[in-house]
Design a protein around this motif. Structure first.
Motif, PDB file in Angstrom:
ATOM      1  N   ALA A 121      12.503   2.920  -1.599  1.00 55.51           N
ATOM      2  CA  ALA A 121      12.661   2.075  -0.417  1.00 55.51           C
ATOM      3  C   ALA A 121      11.649   0.932  -0.388  1.00 55.51           C
ATOM      4  N   TYR A 122      10.392   1.246  -0.650  1.00 61.01           N
ATOM      5  CA  TYR A 122       9.378   0.191  -0.602  1.00 61.01           C
ATOM      6  C   TYR A 122       9.489  -0.762  -1.792  1.00 61.01           C
ATOM      7  N   PHE A 174      15.251  -1.530   3.054  1.00 61.38           N
ATOM      8  CA  PHE A 174      14.561  -0.253   2.890  1.00 61.38           C
ATOM      9  C   PHE A 174      15.549   0.869   2.569  1.00 61.38           C
ATOM     10  N   GLN A 175      16.625   0.944   3.350  1.00 63.31           N
ATOM     11  CA  GLN A 175      17.594   2.019   3.157  1.00 63.31           C
ATOM     12  C   GLN A 175      18.318   1.885   1.825  1.00 63.31           C
ATOM     13  N   LEU A 176      18.641   0.668   1.451  1.00 66.47           N
ATOM     14  CA  LEU A 176      19.285   0.455   0.157  1.00 66.47           C
ATOM     15  C   LEU A 176      18.371   0.921  -0.969  1.00 66.47           C
ATOM     16  N   HIS A 227       0.831  -1.206   0.000  1.00 63.80           N
ATOM     17  CA  HIS A 227       0.000   0.000   0.000  1.00 63.80           C
ATOM     18  C   HIS A 227       0.871   1.264   0.000  1.00 63.80           C
ATOM     19  N   ALA A 228       1.976   1.227   0.747  1.00 63.74           N
ATOM     20  CA  ALA A 228       2.874   2.388   0.788  1.00 63.74           C
ATOM     21  C   ALA A 228       3.524   2.614  -0.574  1.00 63.74           C
ATOM     22  N   LEU A 229       3.933   1.525  -1.223  1.00 64.61           N
ATOM     23  CA  LEU A 229       4.534   1.654  -2.550  1.00 64.61           C
ATOM     24  C   LEU A 229       3.505   2.153  -3.558  1.00 64.61           C
TER      25      LEU A 229
END
Length: 329
Positions: A179-180, A203-205, A148-150
């Motif tokens: 991130a997502y 996520f950070q990558l 959902h975030a993506l």
């Protein structure tokens, strides 16, 4: 001794990636054809090529790095799921970038897919792979949040055509979109990579990879009027500081991974080699800024000034030096 260790490891990594990329490309072409047959959906040639190329780069550089630090090799089933992921991500990008589906249709094909009636081969194959991936995922709650975030970040990226988009909104979209996207891959791996420490690393990558993509696309985005952090920047030094903070955070996350130091060092080298591309591109922007006394309007610069040439010996050396300096800390 450390320089010798680094040099040997880097040469071996480059060789493995080059060999693996050719091998994975051949495998991906075959498996994608199988998926098309199963779903009765033959993709356009250019779409199929994008999927195969993205997979064959991503698997040896990112996925294999994560499985190696976990002390194993990427399994065949994991490879299949990662290719299915690229089917979904590539076709979804086409749905949004080419305005092929409305926002309501995008929402329905993503989350109300049981009732969705596909109208094209791309939609049919997207649904086929999307359902297969979701059925595998064990952490459905975490996966639902990530998807959902993506989805929201992808929808919000439409705002990047607006030159008045606020800087903080542009930064949020950039981070979350990348991130997502990468975080989703963690859900497709075998058990053991769903803890917070692992997922924070994915996520950070992803955020850094998105910045890298934007840096390498800067000429095209300037030409098309598409707003990104590199296109919008008025101070390349500040962009460099932002990037450095992102890399520092990734290094801290790597330090906290529950694996032996020997594996951690190799993983750091793998991750820093990816980060080196952003550093190289930002240094090119900093050089432009120094030459002009301030950051000029990028649309006034020739294409040559903004294109990143990875065949230049100087650029290759820059990436090696950055990776070494980060790994010797």
């Amino acid at each position: 001794m450390q320089l010798l260790k680094f040099g040997t490891s880097l040469v071996l990594r480059v060789c493995r990636i080059l060999i693996s990329r050719k091998k994975e490309k051949r495998w991906a072409e075959t498996y994608l054809a199988n998926l098309e047959s199963e779903a009765d959906a033959n993709l356009p040639t250019d779409t199929a090529k994008k999927i195969v190329n993205a997979y064959s780069i991503y698997l040896p550089m990112v996925i294999d790095a994560f499985t190696q630090v976990d002390g194993r090799h990427t399994s065949l089933d994991e490879k299949k799921r990662i290719l299915q992921y690229f089917v979904c991500s590539t076709t979804f990008d086409d749905f949004t970038d080419n305005n092929e589906l409305t926002q309501e249709q995008l929402n329905e094909i993503s989350f109300g897919y049981s009732a969705y009636q596909p109208q094209t081969v791309q939609e049919r194959l997207f649904l086929y792979c999307h359902v297969k991936l979701k059925q595998f995922v064990k952490d459905q709650t975490g996966y639902s949040h990530a998807t959902h975030a993506l989805f929201q970040a992808q929808v919000d990226s439409g705002k990047q055509t607006d030159p008045t988009i606020p800087d903080d909104e542009l930064f949020r979209i950039t981070i979350e979109k990348g991130a997502y996207s990468v975080l989703l891959c963690s859900f497709y791996m075998e058990d053991g990579m769903l803890s917070d420490r692992w997922q924070e690393c994915w996520f950070q990558l992803g955020a850094i990879i998105q910045l890298t993509n934007d840096l390498f696309d800067i000429w095209k985005d300037v030409r098309d009027g598409f707003q990104t952090l590199p296109v919008r920047t008025k101070d390349a030094d500040q962009l460099y500081l932002t990037f450095t903070e992102m890399v520092d955070k990734l290094e801290g996350l790597i330090d906290n991974l529950p694996v032996p130091d020997s594996r951690k060092w190799k993983f750091r080298m793998n991750m820093m080699s990816i980060c080196s591309f952003s550093d190289m591109a930002i240094q090119q922007l900093r050089a432009i800024q120094q030459e002009h006394g301030k950051m000029p309007e990028l649309n006034t610069l020739p294409r040559k000034a903004l294109i990143i040439d990875m065949e230049k010996i100087g650029n290759i050396w820059h990436c090696m030096r950055f990776t070494y300096q980060r790994c010797r800390k």
